[in-house]
Design a protein around this motif. Structure first.
Motif, PDB file in Angstrom:
ATOM      1  N   ALA A  39      25.085 -19.882  30.349  1.00  0.00           N
ATOM      2  CA  ALA A  39      25.287 -18.511  30.841  1.00  0.00           C
ATOM      3  C   ALA A  39      26.408 -18.459  31.878  1.00  0.00           C
ATOM      4  O   ALA A  39      27.267 -17.569  31.836  1.00  0.00           O
ATOM      5  N   GLU A  40      26.414 -19.411  32.798  1.00  0.00           N
ATOM      6  CA  GLU A  40      27.438 -19.451  33.849  1.00  0.00           C
ATOM      7  C   GLU A  40      28.830 -19.667  33.260  1.00  0.00           C
ATOM      8  O   GLU A  40      29.786 -18.989  33.638  1.00  0.00           O
ATOM      9  N   LYS A  41      28.933 -20.600  32.323  1.00  0.00           N
ATOM     10  CA  LYS A  41      30.240 -20.888  31.696  1.00  0.00           C
ATOM     11  C   LYS A  41      30.740 -19.685  30.907  1.00  0.00           C
ATOM     12  O   LYS A  41      31.923 -19.361  30.954  1.00  0.00           O
ATOM     13  N   LEU A  42      29.845 -19.022  30.170  1.00  0.00           N
ATOM     14  CA  LEU A  42      30.254 -17.854  29.392  1.00  0.00           C
ATOM     15  C   LEU A  42      30.690 -16.709  30.302  1.00  0.00           C
ATOM     16  O   LEU A  42      31.679 -16.031  30.019  1.00  0.00           O
ATOM     17  N   ALA A  43      29.963 -16.502  31.401  1.00  0.00           N
ATOM     18  CA  ALA A  43      30.312 -15.422  32.326  1.00  0.00           C
ATOM     19  C   ALA A  43      31.655 -15.675  33.000  1.00  0.00           C
ATOM     20  O   ALA A  43      32.411 -14.732  33.244  1.00  0.00           O
ATOM     21  N   SER A  44      31.972 -16.933  33.276  1.00  0.00           N
ATOM     22  CA  SER A  44      33.269 -17.219  33.899  1.00  0.00           C
ATOM     23  C   SER A  44      34.399 -17.193  32.874  1.00  0.00           C
ATOM     24  O   SER A  44      35.549 -16.963  33.226  1.00  0.00           O
ATOM     25  N   HIS A  45      34.070 -17.379  31.599  1.00  0.00           N
ATOM     26  CA  HIS A  45      35.078 -17.385  30.542  1.00  0.00           C
ATOM     27  C   HIS A  45      35.378 -15.984  29.999  1.00  0.00           C
ATOM     28  O   HIS A  45      36.519 -15.666  29.680  1.00  0.00           O
ATOM     29  N   ASP A  46      34.345 -15.162  29.878  1.00  0.00           N
ATOM     30  CA  ASP A  46      34.478 -13.851  29.233  1.00  0.00           C
ATOM     31  C   ASP A  46      33.819 -12.787  30.107  1.00  0.00           C
ATOM     32  O   ASP A  46      32.625 -12.854  30.373  1.00  0.00           O
ATOM     33  N   ARG A  47      34.596 -11.811  30.516  1.00  0.00           N
ATOM     34  CA  ARG A  47      34.088 -10.729  31.376  1.00  0.00           C
ATOM     35  C   ARG A  47      32.924  -9.976  30.755  1.00  0.00           C
ATOM     36  O   ARG A  47      32.101  -9.388  31.449  1.00  0.00           O
ATOM     37  N   PHE A  48      32.848  -9.982  29.457  1.00  0.00           N
ATOM     38  CA  PHE A  48      31.763  -9.292  28.758  1.00  0.00           C
ATOM     39  C   PHE A  48      30.398  -9.764  29.262  1.00  0.00           C
ATOM     40  O   PHE A  48      29.459  -8.980  29.365  1.00  0.00           O
ATOM     41  N   PHE A  49      30.274 -11.056  29.565  1.00  0.00           N
ATOM     42  CA  PHE A  49      28.986 -11.617  29.975  1.00  0.00           C
ATOM     43  C   PHE A  49      28.678 -11.391  31.445  1.00  0.00           C
ATOM     44  O   PHE A  49      27.611 -11.757  31.905  1.00  0.00           O
ATOM     45  N   GLN A  50      29.576 -10.796  32.179  1.00  0.00           N
ATOM     46  CA  GLN A  50      29.311 -10.461  33.572  1.00  0.00           C
ATOM     47  C   GLN A  50      28.623  -9.108  33.644  1.00  0.00           C
ATOM     48  O   GLN A  50      28.918  -8.218  32.854  1.00  0.00           O
ATOM     49  N   GLN A  51      27.721  -8.959  34.585  1.00  0.00           N
ATOM     50  CA  GLN A  51      27.057  -7.670  34.764  1.00  0.00           C
ATOM     51  C   GLN A  51      28.012  -6.736  35.498  1.00  0.00           C
ATOM     52  O   GLN A  51      28.509  -7.067  36.567  1.00  0.00           O
ATOM     53  N   ARG A  52      28.287  -5.589  34.884  1.00  0.00           N
ATOM     54  CA  ARG A  52      29.218  -4.616  35.471  1.00  0.00           C
ATOM     55  C   ARG A  52      28.617  -3.228  35.379  1.00  0.00           C
ATOM     56  O   ARG A  52      27.632  -3.002  34.688  1.00  0.00           O
ATOM     57  N   ARG A  53      29.251  -2.311  36.048  1.00  0.00           N
ATOM     58  CA  ARG A  53      28.841  -0.900  35.966  1.00  0.00           C
ATOM     59  C   ARG A  53      29.605  -0.231  34.841  1.00  0.00           C
ATOM     60  O   ARG A  53      30.771  -0.524  34.607  1.00  0.00           O
ATOM     61  N   ASN A  54      28.945   0.711  34.158  1.00  0.00           N
ATOM     62  CA  ASN A  54      29.616   1.454  33.097  1.00  0.00           C
ATOM     63  C   ASN A  54      30.367   2.645  33.686  1.00  0.00           C
ATOM     64  O   ASN A  54      30.402   2.834  34.906  1.00  0.00           O
ATOM     65  N   ALA A  55      30.938   3.476  32.832  1.00  0.00           N
ATOM     66  CA  ALA A  55      31.741   4.616  33.287  1.00  0.00           C
ATOM     67  C   ALA A  55      30.919   5.611  34.102  1.00  0.00           C
ATOM     68  O   ALA A  55      31.459   6.310  34.953  1.00  0.00           O
ATOM     69  N   ALA A  56      29.620   5.667  33.850  1.00  0.00           N
ATOM     70  CA  ALA A  56      28.747   6.582  34.589  1.00  0.00           C
ATOM     71  C   ALA A  56      28.252   5.958  35.888  1.00  0.00           C
ATOM     72  O   ALA A  56      27.482   6.579  36.617  1.00  0.00           O
ATOM     73  N   GLY A  57      28.663   4.732  36.164  1.00  0.00           N
ATOM     74  CA  GLY A  57      28.246   4.063  37.388  1.00  0.00           C
ATOM     75  C   GLY A  57      26.914   3.332  37.274  1.00  0.00           C
ATOM     76  O   GLY A  57      26.415   2.791  38.253  1.00  0.00           O
ATOM     77  N   GLU A  58      26.337   3.296  36.077  1.00  0.00           N
ATOM     78  CA  GLU A  58      25.061   2.604  35.877  1.00  0.00           C
ATOM     79  C   GLU A  58      25.301   1.113  35.713  1.00  0.00           C
ATOM     80  O   GLU A  58      26.262   0.701  35.064  1.00  0.00           O
ATOM     81  N   LEU A  59      24.428   0.310  36.299  1.00  0.00           N
ATOM     82  CA  LEU A  59      24.536  -1.133  36.188  1.00  0.00           C
ATOM     83  C   LEU A  59      24.180  -1.546  34.762  1.00  0.00           C
ATOM     84  O   LEU A  59      23.170  -1.119  34.208  1.00  0.00           O
ATOM     85  N   GLY A  60      25.039  -2.374  34.155  1.00  0.00           N
ATOM     86  CA  GLY A  60      24.828  -2.816  32.780  1.00  0.00           C
ATOM     87  C   GLY A  60      23.872  -3.992  32.693  1.00  0.00           C
ATOM     88  O   GLY A  60      23.220  -4.373  33.661  1.00  0.00           O
ATOM     89  N   HIS A  61      23.813  -4.584  31.524  1.00  0.00           N
ATOM     90  CA  HIS A  61      22.930  -5.729  31.294  1.00  0.00           C
ATOM     91  C   HIS A  61      23.446  -6.946  32.055  1.00  0.00           C
ATOM     92  O   HIS A  61      24.646  -7.139  32.203  1.00  0.00           O
TER      93      HIS A  61
END
Length: 188
Positions: free
Chosen positions: A68-90
């Motif tokens: 999980a750590e390696k994937l999150a550092s490699h691909d931003r998709f695996f990082q938890q981010r906020r969507n356009a509405a400001g809601e926290l993603g997965h």
């Protein structure tokens, strides 16, 4: 003139983005699903013992965290981010868990929703990005052709198992299966 232009502008349909007309927005409590996942497997006093995690995912918690750590550092998709509405993603763990469950057990994408509060499209995207990320991150180390040392080790391991001069896995295509179920006859 300005009133007419404003009226025309307000009546125009958006070219892209936003909600799809007619589609119902489901409120998925991603944060609660993340917290439940963390309590079940990754907290200090987990709901389930590590042996349950091993049985469920066929890997240790440490290996899961490393992936999980390696994937999150490699691909931003695996990082938890906020969507356009400001809601926290997965979370990273939710995305990796979804991919592993679908790949390991062959469950459909919409079944992930029950446990991880994740829609079908997001779950499918997790599997696609997971597969690509694993090859890109771990490929050079684990998905390479064997060198002389690897070859010797594999031959020795297989010799001990009774498979002389065998390097790779066996597909059982040329073996007879004495107790093969009648329904499977001729399929394998």
């Amino acid at each position: 003139d300005h009133g007419m232009i404003l009226a025309m502008h307000l009546n125009k349909k958006p070219k892209h983005g936003g909600s799809v007309v007619g589609r119902q927005k489901l409120w998925r409590d991603r944060i609660d699903a993340h917290n439940r996942l963390m309590r079940n497997y990754f907290a200090e006093n987990t709901t389930y013992p590590e042996s349950y995690f091993w049985r469920h995912f066929r890997m240790s918690i440490e290996l899961f965290k490393r992936i999980a750590e390696k994937l999150a550092s490699h691909d931003r998709f695996f990082q938890q981010r906020r969507n356009a509405a400001g809601e926290l993603g997965h979370s990273t763990f939710q995305k990796v868990t979804a991919a592993l469950l679908m790949l390991a057990y062959g469950i459909p994408a919409d079944l992930v929703d029950d446990h991880l509060a994740m829609g079908e499209n997001q779950a499918i995207m997790c599997v696609k990005r997971f597969a690509v990320g694993i090859v890109q991150v771990f490929g050079p180390e684990y998905l390479r052709a064997p060198n002389a040392e690897d070859t010797a080790r594999l031959l020795e391991m297989n010799k001990a198992r009774g498979f002389l001069d065998m390097l790779g896995s066996i597909d059982c295509m040329n073996w007879s299966w004495k107790n093969c179920p009648k329904a499977w006859h001729g399929r394998f």
